[in-house]
Scaffold this motif. Structure first.
Motif, mmCIF file in Angstrom:
data_model
loop_
_atom_site.group_PDB
_atom_site.id
_atom_site.type_symbol
_atom_site.label_atom_id
_atom_site.label_comp_id
_atom_site.label_asym_id
_atom_site.label_seq_id
_atom_site.Cartn_x
_atom_site.Cartn_y
_atom_site.Cartn_z
ATOM 1 N N TYR A 246 0.816 -1.228 0.000
ATOM 2 C CA TYR A 246 0.000 0.000 0.000
ATOM 3 C C TYR A 246 0.846 1.273 0.000
ATOM 4 C CZ TYR A 246 -3.439 -3.493 1.182
ATOM 5 O OH TYR A 246 -4.232 -4.602 1.153
ATOM 6 N N THR B 155 3.240 -4.934 -4.947
ATOM 7 C CA THR B 155 2.246 -5.590 -5.797
ATOM 8 C C THR B 155 1.679 -4.623 -6.825
ATOM 9 O OG1 THR B 155 0.083 -6.664 -5.811
ATOM 10 C CG2 THR B 155 0.454 -5.084 -4.060
ATOM 11 N N LYS C 204 -2.909 -3.244 -6.166
ATOM 12 C CA LYS C 204 -3.609 -2.140 -5.525
ATOM 13 C C LYS C 204 -3.371 -0.840 -6.289
ATOM 14 C CE LYS C 204 -4.195 -5.422 -2.369
ATOM 15 N NZ LYS C 204 -3.342 -6.298 -1.573
HETATM 16 C C1 LIG Z 1 -3.027 -7.433 -1.300
HETATM 17 C C2 LIG Z 1 -1.799 -7.751 -0.523
HETATM 18 C C3 LIG Z 1 -0.829 -8.630 -1.024
HETATM 19 C C4 LIG Z 1 -1.084 -9.509 -2.207
HETATM 20 O O1 LIG Z 1 -0.968 -8.948 -3.383
HETATM 21 P P1 LIG Z 1 -1.010 -9.799 -4.726
HETATM 22 O O2 LIG Z 1 0.065 -9.150 -5.491
HETATM 23 O O3 LIG Z 1 -2.363 -9.594 -5.267
HETATM 24 O O4 LIG Z 1 -0.697 -11.248 -4.431
HETATM 25 C C5 LIG Z 1 0.347 -8.784 -0.324
HETATM 26 N N1 LIG Z 1 0.547 -8.165 0.857
HETATM 27 C C6 LIG Z 1 -0.377 -7.350 1.392
HETATM 28 C C7 LIG Z 1 -0.100 -6.687 2.695
HETATM 29 C C8 LIG Z 1 -1.579 -7.139 0.729
HETATM 30 O O5 LIG Z 1 -2.511 -6.378 1.280
#
Ligand SMILES: *Cc1c(COP(=O)(O)O)cnc(C)c1O
Length: 352
Positions: free
Chosen positions: A181, A205, A208
């Motif tokens: 995030y 990632t 998001k």
């Molecule tokens: C959403 C999330 C992930 C996973 O992300 P993906 O790339 O969709 O597997 C990993 N860590 C945290 C803290 C998340 O909130």
């Protein structure tokens, strides 16, 4: 026929994907906005006939783009099918069965799941009364540390200067900062510390802030030796872990920095407006720097809030666990989505 290991697992429970009606889906922290137009252009230009051939196991094109966007060299980048795959590689690359692993008692649910899969020994320092981590708990840790920063589901971020204290205290102890995030924070990324510390691994990632949850893309940034260990693991179970379409789309997305900043800024603005709206309705809202809010209202349980919203066509999440069962986690959608949430919660207040 089933292994003792498989029988002992407690798999991750994703947010529901209900189809019985149309829902405003605010339960998995997806983006309300489409991917960058550069992604569309890359997909339009993609020649489907290339799919006859295996993809590049090194994902060189994608890693070069990620390296450029982050101001590091490609040997400091590993790319994978979502950050969950990168996390899985990291658990295999840096831990042996029985090892201690440190993460907060309240955090991303995938860490306990993976700890069980790889038979680790979790140590879980509790967050304090305000659901904040105390960095001193990690200064003493005799094992590697993983935490989401900002943390989930609280949205509260540690300052990089606090994490630096842990990095500097013991160079043989790895700190894995899951920055899923980070684009919704102000200057909380540990990326500037990569130049100075070889015991820092950052995981990011595309799901998001890059508006691409459906594509499955994530990456790690770290010292070349750490990246090499991740690559050895990956090449031991899925050498072609990224397909050709994802490699092309992922490179295009990350190089469109202005679009990523613009959508993240819209989400931050909506988050702050929603925070004020919730506070006006008497909610306590944690100081989230993520694309979700974690909120509760005295006298109503998280379960009740969740059901009221679902009956009215909005999906959020709540966690039936000690200390957080009164909270709901609301992903930030469009301004219209969030007005609807506030409207429903206002009505539910009137019936009380
Ligand atoms: C959403 C999330 C992930 C996973 O992300 P993906 O790339 O969709 O597997 C990993 N860590 C945290 C803290 C998340 O909130």
């Amino acid at each position: 026929m089933i292994s003792k290991l498989a029988k002992s697992l407690a798999p991750y429970v994703p947010g529901e994907q209900l189809n019985d009606r149309r829902y405003i889906k605010l339960n998995t922290n997806e983006s309300p906005y489409p991917p960058s137009p550069a992604v569309k252009a890359a997909l339009d230009a993609f020649d489907y006939r290339q799919l006859r051939l295996y993809s590049d196991p090194e994902a060189a094109e994608l890693r070069a783009a990620i390296a450029e966007a982050n101001g590091v060299t490609p040997d400091m980048v590993m790319a994978g099918g979502g950050s969950d795959e990168i996390l899985t590689c990291a658990f295999m690359a840096f831990f042996d069965a029985g090892d201690n692993i440190f993460y907060p008692d309240i955090t991303y649910g995938f860490y306990p799941v993976l700890s069980r899969l790889f038979r680790l020994n979790p140590q879980t320092p509790p967050l304090d009364g305000a659901l904040r981590a105390d960095i001193d708990d990690y200064m003493r840790a005799d094992g590697h540390i993983v935490t989401a920063n900002p943390n989930a589901p609280t949205g509260i971020a540690l300052a990089p200067s606090e994490i630096e204290r842990v990095l500097a205290a013991d160079g043989r102890r790895l700190f894995i900062a899951d920055e899923a995030y980070i684009d919704f924070t102000e200057d909380k990324s540990c990326a500037p510390l990569l130049k100075k510390y070889d015991n820092l691994l950052i995981i990011r990632t595309y799901s998001k802030s890059h508006n691409l949850a459906g594509m499955r893309l994530g990456y790690a940034l770290g010292a070349p030796a750490l990246i090499d260990a991740l690559r050895r693991v990956k090449n031991s179970f899925n050498p072609y872990n990224l397909d050709r379409v994802s490699i092309a789309a992922g490179a295009a997305a990350i190089l469109d920095a202005p679009y990523l900043r613009e959508t993240a800024a819209k989400i931050i603005k909506t988050r702050e407006d929603t925070r004020l709206g919730l506070e006006k309705l008497g909610f306590e809202v944690l100081p989230s720097e993520a694309n979700f809010l974690f909120a509760r209202r005295e006298g109503i349980s998280g379960g009740q809030l969740y059901r009221t919203l679902r009956e009215n066509g909005v999906l959020v999440r709540y966690f039936d666990k000690p200390r957080v069962s009164d909270f709901i986690r609301i992903s930030i959608g469009t301004p219209a989505d969030m007005s609807r949430v506030l409207e429903i919660l206002k009505e539910c207040e009137e019936y009380q």
